[in-house]
Enzyme design. Structure first.
Site, PDB file in Angstrom:
ATOM      1  N   ARG A  79       0.841  -1.191   0.000  1.00 22.21           N
ATOM      2  CA  ARG A  79       0.000   0.000   0.000  1.00 22.21           C
ATOM      3  C   ARG A  79       0.881   1.248   0.000  1.00 22.21           C
ATOM      4  O   ARG A  79       1.928   1.271   0.634  1.00 22.21           O
ATOM      5  CB  ARG A  79      -0.907   0.020   1.242  1.00 22.21           C
ATOM      6  CG  ARG A  79      -2.059  -0.953   1.177  1.00 22.21           C
ATOM      7  CD  ARG A  79      -2.973  -0.810   2.377  1.00 22.21           C
ATOM      8  NE  ARG A  79      -2.337  -1.223   3.610  1.00 22.21           N
ATOM      9  CZ  ARG A  79      -1.819  -0.418   4.516  1.00 22.21           C
ATOM     10  NH1 ARG A  79      -1.892   0.892   4.370  1.00 22.21           N
ATOM     11  NH2 ARG A  79      -1.255  -0.893   5.591  1.00 22.21           N
ATOM     12  N   TYR A 218      -1.499  -3.539  -7.164  1.00 26.51           N
ATOM     13  CA  TYR A 218      -1.281  -4.448  -6.043  1.00 26.51           C
ATOM     14  C   TYR A 218      -2.223  -4.256  -4.864  1.00 26.51           C
ATOM     15  O   TYR A 218      -2.492  -3.116  -4.455  1.00 26.51           O
ATOM     16  CB  TYR A 218       0.163  -4.296  -5.545  1.00 26.51           C
ATOM     17  CG  TYR A 218       0.563  -5.379  -4.568  1.00 26.51           C
ATOM     18  CD1 TYR A 218       0.603  -6.714  -4.972  1.00 26.51           C
ATOM     19  CD2 TYR A 218       0.877  -5.085  -3.240  1.00 26.51           C
ATOM     20  CE1 TYR A 218       0.946  -7.709  -4.082  1.00 26.51           C
ATOM     21  CE2 TYR A 218       1.228  -6.079  -2.352  1.00 26.51           C
ATOM     22  CZ  TYR A 218       1.263  -7.392  -2.772  1.00 26.51           C
ATOM     23  OH  TYR A 218       1.604  -8.378  -1.891  1.00 26.51           O
ATOM     24  N   LYS A 227      -9.512  -2.380   1.554  1.00 26.28           N
ATOM     25  CA  LYS A 227      -9.218  -1.227   2.419  1.00 26.28           C
ATOM     26  C   LYS A 227     -10.001   0.016   1.985  1.00 26.28           C
ATOM     27  O   LYS A 227     -10.490   0.774   2.825  1.00 26.28           O
ATOM     28  CB  LYS A 227      -7.719  -0.925   2.411  1.00 26.28           C
ATOM     29  CG  LYS A 227      -6.834  -2.094   2.799  1.00 26.28           C
ATOM     30  CD  LYS A 227      -7.102  -2.605   4.188  1.00 26.28           C
ATOM     31  CE  LYS A 227      -6.059  -3.642   4.601  1.00 26.28           C
ATOM     32  NZ  LYS A 227      -6.357  -4.231   5.915  1.00 26.28           N
ATOM     33  N   HIS A 247     -10.617  -2.413  11.416  1.00 29.69           N
ATOM     34  CA  HIS A 247      -9.515  -3.282  10.981  1.00 29.69           C
ATOM     35  C   HIS A 247      -9.342  -4.383  12.024  1.00 29.69           C
ATOM     36  O   HIS A 247      -8.406  -4.361  12.828  1.00 29.69           O
ATOM     37  CB  HIS A 247      -8.249  -2.417  10.867  1.00 29.69           C
ATOM     38  CG  HIS A 247      -7.093  -3.062  10.180  1.00 29.69           C
ATOM     39  ND1 HIS A 247      -5.793  -2.664  10.393  1.00 29.69           N
ATOM     40  CD2 HIS A 247      -7.017  -4.066   9.273  1.00 29.69           C
ATOM     41  CE1 HIS A 247      -4.970  -3.393   9.659  1.00 29.69           C
ATOM     42  NE2 HIS A 247      -5.687  -4.258   8.977  1.00 29.69           N
ATOM     43  N   SER A 269      -1.164  -3.652  10.788  1.00 32.27           N
ATOM     44  CA  SER A 269      -0.682  -4.566   9.755  1.00 32.27           C
ATOM     45  C   SER A 269       0.570  -5.291  10.238  1.00 32.27           C
ATOM     46  O   SER A 269       1.439  -4.683  10.856  1.00 32.27           O
ATOM     47  CB  SER A 269      -0.349  -3.794   8.480  1.00 32.27           C
ATOM     48  OG  SER A 269      -1.513  -3.210   7.958  1.00 32.27           O
ATOM     49  N   CYS A 271       0.851  -7.473  12.599  1.00 34.29           N
ATOM     50  CA  CYS A 271       0.933  -7.629  14.053  1.00 34.29           C
ATOM     51  C   CYS A 271       0.049  -8.765  14.574  1.00 34.29           C
ATOM     52  O   CYS A 271      -0.245  -8.806  15.771  1.00 34.29           O
ATOM     53  CB  CYS A 271       0.604  -6.327  14.750  1.00 34.29           C
ATOM     54  SG  CYS A 271       1.881  -5.072  14.498  1.00 34.29           S
ATOM     55  N   ASP A 294      -9.376  -9.751   8.981  1.00 34.51           N
ATOM     56  CA  ASP A 294      -8.849  -8.409   8.679  1.00 34.51           C
ATOM     57  C   ASP A 294      -9.859  -7.281   8.902  1.00 34.51           C
ATOM     58  O   ASP A 294      -9.465  -6.198   9.309  1.00 34.51           O
ATOM     59  CB  ASP A 294      -8.347  -8.361   7.226  1.00 34.51           C
ATOM     60  CG  ASP A 294      -7.388  -7.205   6.967  1.00 34.51           C
ATOM     61  OD1 ASP A 294      -6.405  -7.070   7.715  1.00 34.51           O
ATOM     62  OD2 ASP A 294      -7.633  -6.432   6.030  1.00 34.51           O
ATOM     63  N   ARG A 387       2.125 -12.070  -0.229  1.00 40.80           N
ATOM     64  CA  ARG A 387       0.805 -12.437   0.299  1.00 40.80           C
ATOM     65  C   ARG A 387       0.253 -13.697  -0.359  1.00 40.80           C
ATOM     66  O   ARG A 387       0.509 -13.963  -1.526  1.00 40.80           O
ATOM     67  CB  ARG A 387      -0.188 -11.297   0.018  1.00 40.80           C
ATOM     68  CG  ARG A 387       0.160  -9.968   0.686  1.00 40.80           C
ATOM     69  CD  ARG A 387      -0.491  -9.827   2.027  1.00 40.80           C
ATOM     70  NE  ARG A 387       0.020  -8.667   2.767  1.00 40.80           N
ATOM     71  CZ  ARG A 387      -0.562  -8.211   3.874  1.00 40.80           C
ATOM     72  NH1 ARG A 387      -1.651  -8.773   4.351  1.00 40.80           N
ATOM     73  NH2 ARG A 387      -0.040  -7.191   4.530  1.00 40.80           N
TER      74      ARG A 387
HETATM   75  P1  GTP Z   1      -2.306  -7.559   7.925  1.00 40.05           P
HETATM   76  O1  GTP Z   1      -2.876  -8.712   7.164  1.00 40.05           O
HETATM   77  O2  GTP Z   1      -1.199  -6.837   7.185  1.00 40.05           O
HETATM   78  O3  GTP Z   1      -3.348  -6.591   8.412  1.00 40.05           O
HETATM   79  O4  GTP Z   1      -1.504  -8.168   9.213  1.00 40.05           O
HETATM   80  P2  GTP Z   1      -1.982  -9.204  10.357  1.00 40.05           P
HETATM   81  O5  GTP Z   1      -2.363  -8.411  11.564  1.00 40.05           O
HETATM   82  O6  GTP Z   1      -2.963 -10.178   9.832  1.00 40.05           O
HETATM   83  O7  GTP Z   1      -0.604  -9.941  10.729  1.00 40.05           O
HETATM   84  P3  GTP Z   1      -0.230 -11.503  10.669  1.00 40.05           P
HETATM   85  O8  GTP Z   1      -1.158 -12.360  11.490  1.00 40.05           O
HETATM   86  O9  GTP Z   1      -0.062 -11.879   9.247  1.00 40.05           O
HETATM   87  O10 GTP Z   1       1.193 -11.524  11.431  1.00 40.05           O
HETATM   88  C1  GTP Z   1       2.278 -10.797  10.946  1.00 40.05           C
HETATM   89  C2  GTP Z   1       3.585 -11.202  11.587  1.00 40.05           C
HETATM   90  O11 GTP Z   1       3.486 -11.289  13.020  1.00 40.05           O
HETATM   91  C3  GTP Z   1       4.069 -12.560  11.106  1.00 40.05           C
HETATM   92  O12 GTP Z   1       5.460 -12.461  10.859  1.00 40.05           O
HETATM   93  C4  GTP Z   1       3.790 -13.467  12.274  1.00 40.05           C
HETATM   94  O13 GTP Z   1       4.664 -14.549  12.300  1.00 40.05           O
HETATM   95  C5  GTP Z   1       3.964 -12.535  13.480  1.00 40.05           C
HETATM   96  N1  GTP Z   1       3.145 -12.972  14.635  1.00 40.05           N
HETATM   97  C6  GTP Z   1       1.800 -13.190  14.637  1.00 40.05           C
HETATM   98  N2  GTP Z   1       1.372 -13.594  15.864  1.00 40.05           N
HETATM   99  C7  GTP Z   1       2.474 -13.603  16.663  1.00 40.05           C
HETATM  100  C8  GTP Z   1       2.683 -13.924  18.049  1.00 40.05           C
HETATM  101  O14 GTP Z   1       1.767 -14.268  18.799  1.00 40.05           O
HETATM  102  N3  GTP Z   1       3.961 -13.798  18.531  1.00 40.05           N
HETATM  103  C9  GTP Z   1       4.995 -13.414  17.715  1.00 40.05           C
HETATM  104  N4  GTP Z   1       6.214 -13.319  18.248  1.00 40.05           N
HETATM  105  N5  GTP Z   1       4.839 -13.111  16.403  1.00 40.05           N
HETATM  106  C10 GTP Z   1       3.600 -13.201  15.878  1.00 40.05           C
HETATM  107 MN    MN Z   2      -3.788 -10.453   7.884  1.00 39.05          MN
HETATM  108 MN    MN Z   3      -4.910  -5.503   7.244  1.00 41.12          MN
END
Ligand code: GTP
Ligand code: MN
Ligand code: MN
Length: 604
Positions: A79, A218, A227, A247, A269, A271, A294, A387
């Protein structure tokens, strides 16, 4: 002009007058070779994916059915927040956290960019619906695009096609979502695998409920139902109509006593939303099912509770870090096929791979830029924002409630960010307004995946910083007002989590992923009134004994360190929060200053 001769324009499969007029206007402006009305059929998918393979954009995977590898242009991978605008009539309505330009000025710039921009290409008309078509007020949109990648991805991510167009009838309202790659083709000009433009605009006209996007192919820049519609435009609709567009992930949690709770969670994002939404609990008897990973739209039901739906139809998840160890349900979802993988690596036997999928990397890969890659290579094989795009109904733990237009009643909302220090593993807000304060001051450290310095704390309110379609201070006010609309006992309880706190050696204090079920258990026990907590200046935090760590290799001191509230760390937050709030001037709800005063006095 050429409109009379444009194939597809005069034999449209709809009598929707406003739609027909808009498609004609845009076709006359952008001058495509033809207009194609997207029906959403399997035959159409075959034709378009075949075309993308022929163009060199897609590589058909040998190892997964009906699945494709895709590499974007290396400049078009995420983005573009600095090119994203909220063009409200009044600049104050965009607020200090959004880019703004006067709507008429933006339209005149973009009209010139759009003029002739689809020359040599096809304009696809994608009727789509966010959320079930059976909803009382189905949330229709129509995207016009000259990108086959967008059509194919939209088919995975949203309900699209002829049945949606039929449901729109002659005059149902819809959000017009205009998209072009900005890469016209002259007669005889050879196309590139990933056409796009150096000039990019992702623009929202909130009063008109319209989206204009240019120059990028993208993700969130181009799949306009996600979004742009479901967060930026929908947040404005939600402000005006008294609901919430967020979100957030949505999950269904069943306790060993078979009691069911629905939990929503907003994390910035990268996290952990997708990971938490598909979690496999490590504690016996607990079950998690997925509803959304999401976006959540939440409205009050007749019983005064807040009900959430997931408006999406697919998962657009961060690939790196996703593996059988961390998110087995995501891996099982993609094994079914029918997926597009963008900017990951390709294995020699026609499969995809990315960092974190398996402990050991394959001996040889083709990286996301098409180069030979071995474990000795200097760069990762996959882009950090690569992704997977996959149908949600392939998720083995999808909750049946996913399809219910009424949604699910939310019992708890989690806010969370990525913080090395300060923020405890979990804390519970004292009340709704304290919870809104937690959301409004939510912070997260920037990662190597984003531009700029790493590890810098930035405010990302409600994990919505790039997605609030209006003034963020008004948005905080909308949350405060939402709390006044319902009986306090029926409102979701609000919690703040941090899976990312570190010890002195830089290691994570908390194991995370499936072990986060232990935090969900404490949340449920708080709802049921059985879990102990200590009252701290920042809210109710579990006592070391009340968090179930049985079977975990964690010393009590480590649990205590994960849960610690250190006044000296929190005192350092105060000037940052003050500076953040001062950005909003008079618009900031006074309750936010009140909450800051309460925090200060409790820390004193
Ligand atoms: P968007 O789709 O961009 O909105 O992000 P999201 O919030 O869905 O994030 P996602 O679940 O894809 O996690 C992103 C990163 O955080 C990855 O590298 C995961 O491995 C890491 N991660 C997720 N949960 C945990 C956790 O509980 N502990 C740790 N240490 N890392 C985590
Ligand atoms: Mn996600
Ligand atoms: Mn997102």
């Amino acid at each position: 002009m050429t409109s009379v001769a444009t194939p597809g324009l005069d034999n449209a499969p709809t009598t929707h007058a406003r739609l027909l007029a808009w498609v004609r206007e845009m076709a006359e402006l952008t001058t495509p070779d033809q207009v194609v009305w997207v029906d959403g059929s399997d035959e159409e998918w075959e034709r378009l994916t075949g075309k993308l393979v022929d163009a060199g954009t897609f590589t058909r995977l040998q190892a997964k059915p009906n699945s494709f590898h895709c590499a974007s242009d290396p400049s078009d991978v995420a983005r573009v927040e600095d090119r994203t605008y909220i063009c409200s009539v009044d600049e104050a309505d965009a607020g200090p956290t959004n880019n703004w330009m006067e709507p008429a000025e933006m339209k005149s710039i973009m009209t010139e960019l759009y003029r002739g921009c689809m020359r040599g290409r096809t304009m696809y008309v994608i009727p789509f619906c966010m959320g079930p078509v059976e909803a009382e007020n189905p949330m229709f949109g129509v995207e016009l695009t000259d990108s086959e990648y967008v059509v194919v991805s939209m088919r995975v991510m949203a309900r699209i096609g002829q049945y949606v167009l039929d449901a729109m009838g002659e005059d149902r309202p819809f959000v017009p979502a205009m998209h072009s790659l900005g890469a016209p083709l002259d007669e005889g000009q050879q196309d590139v695998p990933w056409p796009c433009s150096d000039t990019k605009y992702i623009v929202h006209f909130p009063e008109e409920r319209a989206i204009w996007s240019y120059g990028s192919g993208y993700g969130g820049n181009a799949l306009l139902g996600k979004k742009c519609y479901s967060l930026r435009i929908a947040s404005v609709m939600a402000r005006d109509e008294g609901w919430l567009a967020e979100h957030m992930l949505i999950l269904k949690l069943t306790s060993p006593q078979q009691k069911v709770y629905y939990v929503a969670g907003a994390f910035p994002s990268a996290c952990g939303k997708t990971n938490l939404a598909m979690l496999e609990p490590t504690i016996p008897g607990w079950k998690v099912e997925t509803i959304g990973d999401d976006i959540a739209w939440m409205r009050f039901g007749e019983d005064g509770r807040l009900y959430a739906i997931n408006p999406e139809f697919g998962l657009f998840g961060v690939a790196p870090g996703t593996g059988y160890d961390t998110n087995p349900n995501a891996m099982r979802t993609i094994e079914h096929g029918n997926s597009v993988f963008t900017n990951v690596a390709l294995t020699d036997d026609g499969d995809v791979w990315w960092e974190g999928m398996t402990d050991d990397a394959p001996a040889h890969l083709t990286d996301w830029k098409g180069r030979d890659w071995t474990p000795e290579s200097d760069e990762p094989s996959s882009h950090p924002n690569s992704r997977f795009c996959t149908p949600i109904n392939q998720c083995p733990i999808l909750a049946p409630e996913y399809t219910d237009p009424k949604g699910v009643p939310i019992s708890a909302i989690l806010f969370g960010g990525r913080r090395k220090t300060t923020i405890p593993l979990v804390s519970e807000a004292r009340d709704w307004n304290h919870g809104v304060f937690m959301g409004a001051t939510l912070s997260s450290e920037t990662t190597a995946a984003a531009t700029g310095a790493v590890g810098v704390v930035r405010r990302d309110p409600f994990a919505m910083l790039p997605f609030i379609g209006y003034n963020a201070a008004d948005y905080f006010g909308h949350w405060v007002n939402t709390g006044k609309q319902a009986d306090a006992t029926k409102l979701p309880r609000i919690f703040y989590v941090n899976w990312f706190r570190r010890d002195e050696d830089g290691g994570f204090l908390w194991p995370g992923f499936g072990e986060n079920s232990r935090v969900l258990k404490w949340v449920v026990e708080r709802l049921e009134g059985t879990a102990a907590a200590v009252e701290t200046p920042v809210g109710h935090v579990p006592t070391v004994d009340s968090l179930d760590v049985s079977g975990l290799d964690m010393a009590p001191e480590q649990v205590a360190a994960a849960l610690a509230v250190k006044p000296e760390e929190w005192r350092e937050e105060i000037p940052q929060i003050t500076e953040w709030f001062e950005k909003f001037g008079d618009k900031l709800p006074s309750t936010m200053w009140d909450e800051l005063e309460i925090l200060k006095s409790r820390l004193a």
